[in-house]
Design an enzyme around this catalytic site. Sequence first.
Site, PDB file in Angstrom:
ATOM      1  CB  ALA A 140      -0.895  -0.073   1.192  1.00 45.69           C
ATOM      2  CE  LYS A 141       5.376   5.048  -0.096  1.00 47.63           C
ATOM      3  NZ  LYS A 141       6.425   4.234   0.563  1.00 47.63           N
ATOM      4  N   GLY A 142       0.271   5.687   0.823  1.00 47.45           N
ATOM      5  CA  GLY A 142      -0.798   6.890   0.892  1.00 47.45           C
ATOM      6  C   GLY A 142       0.024   8.198   0.817  1.00 47.45           C
TER       7      GLY A 142
END
Length: 435
Positions: free
Chosen positions: A124-126
């Site tokens: 994931a990444k944000g």
Amino acid sequence: MASVPSLPTHNIVHPDKDRFLQEENPFEAMMSRFDRAAELLDLEPGIYKVLRHPEKQITTYIPVMMDNGEVEVFTGIRVLYNTSRGPAKGGIRFDKNVNLDEVTALAAWMTWKCAVVNIPFGGAKGGVICDPINMSVGELERLTRRYTASIIQTLGPDSDVPAPDVNTNERMMAWIMDTYSMRVGHTVTAVVTGKPVEMGGSLGRREATGRGVMLCVKEALAHLGMPVKGATVAVQGFGNVGSVSADLLAKEGCKIVAISDRTGAWHNPKGIDVADAIAYVAKHKVLEGYTKATQISNEELIALDVDVLVPAALENVITTKNASTIRAKVICEGANGPTTAAADAILDEKGVFVVPDILANAGGVTVSYFEWVQDRGGYFWTEQVVNDRLKEIMVNSFQAVLQLSKQHKVNMRTAAYMLSISRVATVHRLRGIYA
Ligand code: NAD
């Protein structure tokens, strides 16, 4: 293999369009490597299509009361690329240039990185589009908490576990942990990693990425039959990854002949006293003004005649423009994406042995995994236990990638992608498609 399926258009926000020249587009860079590995693996069309798409992209608009009494609305993103192997894992960055393309590419990268070291996480990444340098602590806290609340449905130790990234830190992880815990009604330390040690962070996390780099350099030198003692090393970037890599490599007997940061590069063929340079930066914040080495340009550092080059600063620093100038025998990618896909071919032709980012800098996420394990089990491991377990995982992963690269006569990057994609694909085959 099926033809490349068209991807959804990601370009919702491109404040800095010129930066995304084709060679330097992070999504293109990641996908061209993915495609090559998928082709060599002869991946079936269905799984190929699944792995070429993110699972979930969230865009959220975050109202924040600023110190001047006005309401500002920020754009926040969280991308869960693939969770077939376990909870999504990946950092949150606060930066003016955050955009959905880049966050999606970084989330895919995390998927392959977790799989290459075989830890039970997805990717994931944000990110939040903001200018954190010009925001007060109060504004940053309100932004972090509201962003957390706006993605709370995906967060949780079993589903999505953020970590620090560009311009986010331990303190912000503490706010995320607190916001999540308040919402669910009890303390949940395992919802984020990279927390302060006093509240469930892990010993050894700060040094983990640099330690992983050092271990990969040692394995690479051993594979090439080159001695570690006296091996000459140039390190680009002197922050967390660069300074720890330099320090640990020096302690193993390497000669660090060049270091650099955003203020310039410094060269001393007799060797730089890394501990002294670290103390200098602790005092002056940057290397600028360091007198125990000669100042050179960052381009000169990249082209130095050394055994090992460790790019540990930025993405896209080794491109078609400068790859042919490289004289290092080994490149160990401490940074994410320092080499463009187009430059890979030039390095291959020159016979440079590249330890790719998804393997070389996976020490950080590995110790983040240890932090999550400790939090969930209520343990607190000693630093020695953390370091020993990290070494076991890094050395085994390096050897698994090396073996695959020999078997398929491909470079280490392609082998690392093949290993990780095959691991994710195997889980998809076993789980099947839920209908
Ligand atoms: P950091 O902010 O601590 O350090 C970055 C360093 O790069 C600083 O010394 C900075 O001055 C230098 N730098 C910036 N611009 C430069 C330029 N143009 N030329 C030379 N040096 C320059 O960041 P970090 O945590 O060390 O991360 C570095 C890289 O490693 C990033 O690509 C990051 O994504 C990657 N990475 C970090 C971790 C981690 O655990 N910190 C894990 C995996 C990957």
